[in-house]
Design a protein around this motif. Sequence first.
Motif, mmCIF file in Angstrom:
data_model
loop_
_atom_site.group_PDB
_atom_site.id
_atom_site.type_symbol
_atom_site.label_atom_id
_atom_site.label_comp_id
_atom_site.label_asym_id
_atom_site.label_seq_id
_atom_site.Cartn_x
_atom_site.Cartn_y
_atom_site.Cartn_z
ATOM 1 N N ALA A 118 0.840 -1.199 0.000
ATOM 2 C CA ALA A 118 0.000 0.000 0.000
ATOM 3 C C ALA A 118 0.875 1.248 0.000
ATOM 4 O O ALA A 118 1.973 1.258 0.561
ATOM 5 C CB ALA A 118 -0.897 0.004 1.230
ATOM 6 N N ARG A 119 0.401 2.297 -0.649
ATOM 7 C CA ARG A 119 1.126 3.567 -0.616
ATOM 8 C C ARG A 119 0.985 4.175 0.772
ATOM 9 O O ARG A 119 0.059 3.850 1.512
ATOM 10 C CB ARG A 119 0.593 4.498 -1.699
ATOM 11 C CG ARG A 119 0.780 3.895 -3.096
ATOM 12 C CD ARG A 119 0.886 4.956 -4.158
ATOM 13 N NE ARG A 119 2.092 5.762 -3.992
ATOM 14 C CZ ARG A 119 2.187 7.055 -4.348
ATOM 15 N NH1 ARG A 119 1.138 7.672 -4.840
ATOM 16 N NH2 ARG A 119 3.307 7.721 -4.176
ATOM 17 N N LYS A 120 1.925 5.058 1.119
ATOM 18 C CA LYS A 120 1.995 5.550 2.504
ATOM 19 C C LYS A 120 1.998 7.070 2.546
ATOM 20 O O LYS A 120 2.805 7.706 1.880
ATOM 21 C CB LYS A 120 3.252 5.010 3.175
ATOM 22 C CG LYS A 120 3.303 3.484 3.162
ATOM 23 C CD LYS A 120 4.647 2.944 3.611
ATOM 24 C CE LYS A 120 4.763 1.466 3.338
ATOM 25 N NZ LYS A 120 5.212 1.132 1.984
ATOM 26 N N ILE A 121 1.115 7.598 3.368
ATOM 27 C CA ILE A 121 1.040 9.055 3.529
ATOM 28 C C ILE A 121 1.097 9.408 5.011
ATOM 29 O O ILE A 121 0.545 8.689 5.852
ATOM 30 C CB ILE A 121 -0.239 9.634 2.879
ATOM 31 C CG1 ILE A 121 -0.253 11.183 2.980
ATOM 32 C CG2 ILE A 121 -1.529 9.059 3.475
ATOM 33 C CD1 ILE A 121 -1.295 11.860 2.085
ATOM 34 N N ILE A 122 1.792 10.490 5.307
ATOM 35 C CA ILE A 122 1.796 11.053 6.670
ATOM 36 C C ILE A 122 1.042 12.380 6.609
ATOM 37 O O ILE A 122 1.349 13.235 5.757
ATOM 38 C CB ILE A 122 3.243 11.316 7.161
ATOM 39 C CG1 ILE A 122 4.080 10.034 7.166
ATOM 40 C CG2 ILE A 122 3.231 12.003 8.530
ATOM 41 C CD1 ILE A 122 3.739 9.006 8.216
ATOM 42 N N ILE A 123 0.054 12.529 7.486
ATOM 43 C CA ILE A 123 -0.743 13.759 7.505
ATOM 44 C C ILE A 123 -0.594 14.402 8.886
ATOM 45 O O ILE A 123 -1.025 13.835 9.901
ATOM 46 C CB ILE A 123 -2.230 13.471 7.214
ATOM 47 C CG1 ILE A 123 -2.371 12.729 5.882
ATOM 48 C CG2 ILE A 123 -3.031 14.781 7.200
ATOM 49 C CD1 ILE A 123 -3.777 12.219 5.590
ATOM 50 N N ILE A 124 0.035 15.573 8.914
ATOM 51 C CA ILE A 124 0.208 16.290 10.184
ATOM 52 C C ILE A 124 -0.909 17.328 10.262
ATOM 53 O O ILE A 124 -1.065 18.153 9.353
ATOM 54 C CB ILE A 124 1.582 17.006 10.249
ATOM 55 C CG1 ILE A 124 2.722 16.073 9.822
ATOM 56 C CG2 ILE A 124 1.839 17.560 11.651
ATOM 57 C CD1 ILE A 124 3.014 14.938 10.747
ATOM 58 N N GLY A 125 -1.681 17.274 11.360
ATOM 59 C CA GLY A 125 -2.852 18.149 11.471
ATOM 60 C C GLY A 125 -4.088 17.435 10.946
ATOM 61 O O GLY A 125 -4.865 17.987 10.169
ATOM 62 N N ALA A 126 -4.257 16.183 11.418
ATOM 63 C CA ALA A 126 -5.354 15.337 10.898
ATOM 64 C C ALA A 126 -6.486 15.172 11.907
ATOM 65 O O ALA A 126 -7.431 14.429 11.656
ATOM 66 C CB ALA A 126 -4.799 13.966 10.503
ATOM 67 N N THR A 127 -6.397 15.843 13.050
ATOM 68 C CA THR A 127 -7.405 15.601 14.091
ATOM 69 C C THR A 127 -8.736 16.289 13.818
ATOM 70 O O THR A 127 -9.756 15.925 14.417
ATOM 71 C CB THR A 127 -6.877 16.070 15.470
ATOM 72 O OG1 THR A 127 -6.295 17.357 15.301
ATOM 73 C CG2 THR A 127 -5.858 15.115 16.041
ATOM 74 N N SER A 128 -8.734 17.307 12.947
ATOM 75 C CA SER A 128 -10.003 17.992 12.649
ATOM 76 C C SER A 128 -9.934 18.646 11.278
ATOM 77 O O SER A 128 -8.882 18.640 10.618
ATOM 78 C CB SER A 128 -10.318 19.050 13.723
ATOM 79 O OG SER A 128 -9.325 20.055 13.727
ATOM 80 N N GLY A 129 -11.066 19.183 10.861
ATOM 81 C CA GLY A 129 -11.119 20.009 9.656
ATOM 82 C C GLY A 129 -10.690 19.300 8.385
ATOM 83 O O GLY A 129 -11.034 18.149 8.128
ATOM 84 N N ILE A 130 -9.898 20.008 7.601
ATOM 85 C CA ILE A 130 -9.511 19.520 6.269
ATOM 86 C C ILE A 130 -8.644 18.257 6.385
ATOM 87 O O ILE A 130 -8.851 17.276 5.661
ATOM 88 C CB ILE A 130 -8.746 20.632 5.505
ATOM 89 C CG1 ILE A 130 -9.621 21.904 5.395
ATOM 90 C CG2 ILE A 130 -8.336 20.156 4.129
ATOM 91 C CD1 ILE A 130 -8.876 23.136 4.882
#
Length: 244
Positions: free
Chosen positions: A4-16
């Motif tokens: 699977a491809r891998k992404i890190i998302i910082i600031g994922a707890t709400s909103g966009i």
Amino acid sequence: MASARKIIIIGATSGIGYEITQLYRKQGWRIGIAGRRTELLAKIRSEAPDQIETAQIDITCQDAPNKLAELIDKVGGMDVFLLSSGIGSQNRDLNPDIELSTVQTNTVGFTRMVVAAYDYFKRQGGGQLAVISSIAGTKGLGAAPSYSATKRYQNTYIEALDQLARMEKLPIVFTDIRPGFVKTDLLKNDKYPMLMSPQYVARKIVKAIERKKRHSVIDWKYAVLVFLWKLIPNVVWRRLPIHN
Ligand SMILES: NC(=O)c1ccc[n+]([C@@H]2O[C@H](COP(=O)([O-])OP(=O)(O)OC[C@H]3O[C@@H](n4cnc5c(N)ncnc54)[C@H](OP(=O)(O)O)[C@@H]3O)[C@@H](O)[C@H]2O)c1
């Protein structure tokens, strides 16, 4: 999951960032998410524990790059890095706490995380580095000076890194996403025109990342607006009441 491809998302707890996480989850990606609110991180992970890893990261803290490295390890690598963390407020009274904390998060914290992601991709031999800036960086907005100035910083920083990567012959793709006004906690129920839903904006962002767009103003209505307001001479701009 290994392929699977891998992404890190910082600031994922709400909103966009939260909505983007949901879309990558449906697409079967391995995802590492971060933010400061641990209870929200745990809740999001509980919906897909095989797919999602979490880390409590405050981008204004010096230990954030180490925590990012640990999160990448937990996920098993990183193909795409997305920085969604940010704060912003209208601040006509120029409350110094608001002005300076915005600078801490949107420029100091931003730089800390983007540099850490760049270094990772440099070592790995490539990757995609995406950030959510804003159309607010296009012009100085009198109602939110620190916010608009820090967003301009983000635009320029990514432009500079893109050139640096080319100078160093590094195959890093940069994507600077510039949404218009989105109905999230960040706006604190202040009045804004042409509000978009975070779900709609998240879909557009995932597409822009997939297409490896260098810049993306979201959506087309804001692209027209930005085009037009860039043409406004300063002598006129300073008299315009952009926010109520
Ligand atoms: N809403 C808009 O109209 C709009 C328009 C254009 C661009 N943007 C940009 O879009 C991005 C996301 O904002 P949003 O609208 O989705 O607002 P939001 O719902 O308030 O989300 C902000 C996210 O940033 C995280 N964050 C804030 N400070 C942080 C810190 N010090 N360390 C780590 N994470 C931090 C928050 O997580 P924790 O609180 O859990 O740390 C949260 O996940 C921001 O960069 C914002 O400037 C928003």
